[in-house]
Scaffold this motif. Structure first.
Motif, PDB file in Angstrom:
ATOM      1  N   MET A 201      29.910  25.887  38.680  1.00  0.00           N
ATOM      2  CA  MET A 201      30.846  25.006  38.552  1.00  0.00           C
ATOM      3  C   MET A 201      32.342  25.691  38.552  1.00  0.00           C
ATOM      4  O   MET A 201      32.235  26.774  38.130  1.00  0.00           O
ATOM      5  N   LYS A 202      33.171  25.357  39.295  1.00  0.00           N
ATOM      6  CA  LYS A 202      34.535  25.733  39.612  1.00  0.00           C
ATOM      7  C   LYS A 202      35.256  25.790  38.015  1.00  0.00           C
ATOM      8  O   LYS A 202      35.251  24.843  37.405  1.00  0.00           O
ATOM      9  N   LYS A 203      35.581  27.032  37.578  1.00  0.00           N
ATOM     10  CA  LYS A 203      36.457  27.033  36.241  1.00  0.00           C
ATOM     11  C   LYS A 203      38.047  26.517  36.426  1.00  0.00           C
ATOM     12  O   LYS A 203      38.570  27.161  37.265  1.00  0.00           O
ATOM     13  N   VAL A 204      38.243  25.719  35.576  1.00  0.00           N
ATOM     14  CA  VAL A 204      39.507  25.155  35.669  1.00  0.00           C
ATOM     15  C   VAL A 204      40.216  25.995  34.597  1.00  0.00           C
ATOM     16  O   VAL A 204      39.806  26.549  33.482  1.00  0.00           O
TER      17      VAL A 204
ATOM     18  N   SER B 174      20.237  29.181  33.078  1.00  0.00           N
ATOM     19  CA  SER B 174      18.912  28.865  32.187  1.00  0.00           C
ATOM     20  C   SER B 174      19.073  28.584  31.064  1.00  0.00           C
ATOM     21  O   SER B 174      18.483  27.744  30.361  1.00  0.00           O
ATOM     22  N   LYS B 175      19.935  29.408  30.201  1.00  0.00           N
ATOM     23  CA  LYS B 175      20.073  29.223  28.696  1.00  0.00           C
ATOM     24  C   LYS B 175      20.821  27.983  28.622  1.00  0.00           C
ATOM     25  O   LYS B 175      20.704  27.111  27.666  1.00  0.00           O
ATOM     26  N   LEU B 176      21.810  27.579  29.480  1.00  0.00           N
ATOM     27  CA  LEU B 176      22.647  26.509  29.535  1.00  0.00           C
ATOM     28  C   LEU B 176      21.527  25.324  29.741  1.00  0.00           C
ATOM     29  O   LEU B 176      21.938  24.002  28.720  1.00  0.00           O
ATOM     30  N   ASN B 177      20.811  25.129  30.574  1.00  0.00           N
ATOM     31  CA  ASN B 177      19.930  23.881  30.883  1.00  0.00           C
ATOM     32  C   ASN B 177      18.748  23.772  29.308  1.00  0.00           C
ATOM     33  O   ASN B 177      18.852  22.782  29.132  1.00  0.00           O
TER      34      ASN B 177
ATOM     35  N   GLN C  62      25.031  17.407  37.979  1.00  0.00           N
ATOM     36  CA  GLN C  62      26.096  18.372  38.863  1.00  0.00           C
ATOM     37  C   GLN C  62      26.079  19.631  38.307  1.00  0.00           C
ATOM     38  O   GLN C  62      26.258  20.630  38.856  1.00  0.00           O
ATOM     39  N   VAL C  63      26.101  19.702  36.805  1.00  0.00           N
ATOM     40  CA  VAL C  63      26.300  20.841  35.926  1.00  0.00           C
ATOM     41  C   VAL C  63      25.152  21.243  35.350  1.00  0.00           C
ATOM     42  O   VAL C  63      25.085  22.585  34.749  1.00  0.00           O
TER      43      VAL C  63
ATOM     44  N   MET D 180      29.465   8.856  32.298  1.00  0.00           N
ATOM     45  CA  MET D 180      29.514  10.344  32.478  1.00  0.00           C
ATOM     46  C   MET D 180      28.160  10.877  32.900  1.00  0.00           C
ATOM     47  O   MET D 180      27.907  11.924  33.338  1.00  0.00           O
ATOM     48  N   TRP D 181      26.981  10.313  32.548  1.00  0.00           N
ATOM     49  CA  TRP D 181      25.670  10.693  32.971  1.00  0.00           C
ATOM     50  C   TRP D 181      25.435  10.590  34.661  1.00  0.00           C
ATOM     51  O   TRP D 181      24.567  11.327  35.176  1.00  0.00           O
TER      52      TRP D 181
END
Length: 485
Positions: free
Chosen positions: A1-4, A77-80, A192-193, A186-187
């Motif tokens: 994901m592009k960081k804002v 992987s940790k995020l998932n 996407q992320v 939001m689902w």
């Protein structure tokens, strides 16, 4: 994901808060006149009860989820895994709470039973909430766009379907259903992320303990953010609840600019804490504190200055007596703002959870004590005094602890000149109100001149004192000019 960027995230949040200011400015005067103080009080009273079920369903997920996602966002992987573990726990708890709410709606004897059923959509919406995922990833654009669209939908629905005092149920339905829809939408963006994986059940107990740890302060805060309305309804009447609701709404709209920064900074400061970048953390907190307190003081004294004109012009003559409530509640804003910076940018990111918990529990106990003693005699004003006492003690406890790590005395010294500027602005604005009388033109004149006076005096002081915030503005301007060249 592009960081804002941090600036863009704050712009997104402030844009959303501006919508939160503009839309209630359209709907609140209309609703106040159509439903009256009693109708607003009925909504506020039943919503306050439903919000306690929502609070249990949350169980600290907003803070712990945000913090946990921010800590692992650089590892997919940790995020998932983290998201899947937290989602499983959150949905399980929320579903259990939903069953209890259904039991409450079926068994509790109340003349507002239909409205109680309508408020169930708040609990359903909480079960679907995944904002903590996007906040932890510092992706605020999606939530802001979603919430903005739903606010416009709510605005249109209110004018289409709410026309008289008997439409309280319809009003409640519009607000609660739109909340549930906003969470469901939001689902569409979750895939996407992040990818859902099988929950790691060995991690569930650890997450549950952390959720409980964050739930305790959330519950304590609710005692002086929600319970006060329930106590007014019990010890006084729903009309007093309506007075308090509309007065508090003005304060909450103003504080939206403060909480916007806290929401944006929490994941960023958590990530910095994980990396151990102490120097950047201290510099960021110093700049944030300066900015937020200048803004908070402006809003506090601005509200005090316009209160006598604002309440009857904005809400109608029935709410004229609320000016004293608005003034009282505005005095809590500097305490709330100061503590918000300490909490979201230092205590929570650095896992000083015990101090955070202790402070808000102390505030809740003090608030309950003051409310119990004063509401039976002074109604909504008693609750307002309880809120001031609670916010003050929370701020004091967090400041006393944080002084071991942060220059709290410097922060306080830096505030003093702006308090004086705020008093000057308040005095002038109040004189304008007395001179011109109660009218929309008076209110607009007060706001425009008040903002102009405060900004001019602040810029003069910052320039004269060669303040760090002023230096930051000069640096940003220089960078912009360089980019243009």
């Amino acid at each position: 994901m592009k960081k804002v960027s941090l600036k863009m995230n704050y712009i997104y949040q402030v844009t959303y808060q501006l919508l939160g200011v503009l839309l209630p400015m359209i709907t609140s005067p209309y609703i106040s006149r159509v439903l009256g103080a009693e109708g607003i009080g009925i909504y506020s009273y039943t919503y306050s009860i439903a919000s306690y079920f929502v609070l249990v369903a949350k169980l600290g997920i907003h803070v712990h989820g945000n913090r946990s996602i921010a800590a692992v966002r650089d590892n997919q992987s940790k995020l998932n895994q983290t998201f899947s573990d937290l989602l499983f726990l959150h949905v399980s708890i929320s579903f259990f709470v939903l069953l209890i709410y259904i039991g409450y709606a079926l068994l509790y004897p109340s003349k507002y039973k239909l409205i109680i059923w309508v408020q169930i959509f708040y609990v359903i919406g909480e079960m679907l909430e995944v904002d903590w995922l996007f906040f932890g990833l510092e992706n605020f654009r999606m939530t802001v766009v979603r919430n903005s669209m739903l606010k416009f939908f709510t605005l249109i629905a209110i004018f289409l379907f709410v026309h008289n005092e008997s439409d309280v149920v319809v009003y409640c339905a519009v607000l609660s259903i739109s909340t549930a829809l906003s969470q469901a939408i939001m689902w569409l963006f979750v895939p996407q992320v992040v990818c859902l994986v099988k929950p790691d059940f060995t991690s569930i107990p650890r997450h549950f303990r952390s959720l409980i740890s964050m739930f305790i302060p959330s519950l304590a805060v609710s005692l002086y953010k929600v319970m006060d309305k329930i106590m007014i309804g019990i010890f006084s009447n729903t009309t007093q609840v309506g007075f308090y609701e509309n007065s508090e709404k003005v304060i909450n709209i103003s504080l939206g600019f403060v909480t916007a920064l806290g929401t944006v900074m929490l994941p960023r400061m958590t990530n910095l804490a994980v990396k151990g970048d102490t120097q950047k953390i201290e510099k960021t907190i110093d700049t944030s504190m300066h900015f937020i307190m200048i803004l908070s003081i402006a809003m506090t004294f601005g509200i005090i200055g316009i209160a006598d004109i604002f309440m009857p012009v904005f809400y109608g003559e029935e709410f004229k007596k609320c000016n004293s409530l608005l003034i009282a509640l505005s005095l809590s804003m500097p305490f709330t703002s100061f503590a918000n910076v300490l909490r979201t940018q230092f205590l929570i990111p650095n896992h000083h959870d015990f101090i955070y918990q202790s402070s808000v529990i102390s505030g809740a106990i003090l608030n309950l004590l003051v409310n119990t003693l004063l509401i039976p005699y002074f109604g909504a004003m008693g609750a307002s005094l309880g809120t001031i006492a609670a916010e003050a003690i929370v701020c004091i406890i967090q400041s006393l602890y944080s002084r071991k790590y942060l220059p709290i005395k410097k922060y306080i010294r830096d505030i003093v000149p702006f308090v004086i500027i705020g008093l000057i602005m308040c005095f002038v604005v109040n004189l304008i109100g007395k001179w011109m009388g109660s009218a929309i033109l008076t209110l607009l004149t007060q706001i425009i001149l008040g903002v102009a006076i405060y900004i001019i005096l602040c810029v003069f002081w910052l320039w004269k004192s060669k303040d760090e915030l002023w230096k930051s503005v000069i640096v940003i301007k220089a960078r912009l000019l360089k980019k243009q060249k």
